[in-house]
Design an enzyme around this catalytic site. Sequence first.
Site, PDB file in Angstrom:
ATOM      1  N   CYS A 101       0.855  -1.185   0.000  1.00 28.15           N
ATOM      2  CA  CYS A 101       0.000   0.000   0.000  1.00 28.15           C
ATOM      3  C   CYS A 101       0.891   1.236   0.000  1.00 28.15           C
ATOM      4  O   CYS A 101       1.955   1.236   0.627  1.00 28.15           O
ATOM      5  CB  CYS A 101      -0.912   0.002   1.226  1.00 28.15           C
ATOM      6  SG  CYS A 101      -2.056   1.406   1.297  1.00 28.15           S
TER       7      CYS A 101
ATOM      8  N   TYR B  16      -7.319   7.409   5.922  1.00 31.48           N
ATOM      9  CA  TYR B  16      -8.620   6.764   5.755  1.00 31.48           C
ATOM     10  C   TYR B  16      -9.461   6.776   7.029  1.00 31.48           C
ATOM     11  O   TYR B  16     -10.666   6.536   6.972  1.00 31.48           O
ATOM     12  CB  TYR B  16      -8.436   5.318   5.274  1.00 31.48           C
ATOM     13  CG  TYR B  16      -8.135   5.234   3.797  1.00 31.48           C
ATOM     14  CD1 TYR B  16      -9.154   5.097   2.861  1.00 31.48           C
ATOM     15  CD2 TYR B  16      -6.819   5.306   3.330  1.00 31.48           C
ATOM     16  CE1 TYR B  16      -8.877   5.028   1.503  1.00 31.48           C
ATOM     17  CE2 TYR B  16      -6.538   5.248   1.978  1.00 31.48           C
ATOM     18  CZ  TYR B  16      -7.573   5.110   1.069  1.00 31.48           C
ATOM     19  OH  TYR B  16      -7.295   5.062  -0.275  1.00 31.48           O
TER      20      TYR B  16
END
Length: 460
Positions: free
Chosen positions: A170, A253
């Site tokens: 990621c 997030y």
Amino acid sequence: MGLKIVVIGGGSSYTPELMNGFIRRSEELLIDEIWLVDIPEGKEHLSVIRDLSRRMWEAAGLRTKIYTTLDRKEALPDADFVITQFRVGRLYARIKDERIPLLHGMLGQETNGAGGIFKALRTIPVISEIIRDMERLCPDAWLMNFTNPSGMVTEAVIEKMGWKKCMGLCNVPTIAMMKEPALLGKKEGELTYRFGGLNHFHWHRVWDKQGREVTDKILEFINDKDGGTPVNIYQQPMDMELLRSMHMIPCGYHRYYFSAEEMLEHSLQDFKLHATRAEQVLETEESLFELYRNPSLHTMPPELNKRGGAYYSDTACECISAIHNDKGSIMVVNTENKGAVNCLPEDCCAEVSCVISAKGASPVAYGEMPEAVRGLLQMMKAMEQCTIQAALTGDYGSLLQAFALNPLIPDGAEARRVLDELLVAHEKYLPQFAEITAKRKKEGVFCEDSVVQNLVRAGH
């Protein structure tokens, strides 16, 4: 002999950054062949990426050969590394993931909420097929997964399919470690990081070279423009009193969870303007490919950095180099937890700081998590595991459980309606749910959003 690398989803707009990363590491990674694999619907994009990739390698004076194919079985034999960066249903599926929940007043972001669950449902069965091919054609290869939701996909590969030579990657931790040092007047590499949690649901702590923790100092910048939040996330200010009480830095997030009402309102405004993130990315993709088609372009264009996955090549390429060269690099990957996050099962996948070497990822223990974080992580891990079970079996009950556990999905009949509309809209890519989908269609379930209707009619 040099390396053979296979990129599944090779026609992606991200691929030039991947090529750039390999070219910059050409002295430590001798690569003979790179195979770019895609599906028939992506044939035109694949040829554009092939031509640009060849120009990039030629401009660098390097002889790496670039091949393309629409059949991964042609590409996989004797591969050393396989990179997965595909999107089942392409960006049209992401548009459905976002617009259907928003039509009912709930978030449907790509890896969070209902949208993230359905992306996993489409992706996990496909990567299972890839693993079966790898078992026969390249049984010693490492799988580097970038396909989202990376944590769930990686856990399915390692724990359910038994392919232990796999890491989920990621760019979010990479971006944090690139941008945060400057907040304290430091250079990249002058701070020490420890990450722990789940993909797109992690926290981290930071120390300087003198061993002094500077986590709380960096935390004060989290709502600033250059505070480390990826460009694809709307920068709604987070509650500083809440964050200060945790003494850890959440990833960008977490805005979807800690500022859910405001993030939903912003997403609903985009929805009304036909400007959801998926629709914005579709426009960005078209612009990027216009640039890529220019025969005089032989470097990665800076416009690619506007795409949400910017800088992922540094993660992918450095991870491959760390394995191949037994470097012992400290990186953040999704891998078997092995007790690193002690409030999660040992055999689940976590996103943690690891030592990356020829033997793979060795997780670094994160330490104790605050009570609230432990509870959130355990709930999200249970949601992930219910989603994986549903993806592999087509069990409607497991899918209902995943929806019930996800904090971005309200309880009640409206959530069930969203679930069923997503099943019907994604029917083409969810054969494991064929029976329940056919039943819902007979009951008259369909999505009233005109954009979604047009996509379904077009066969997307």
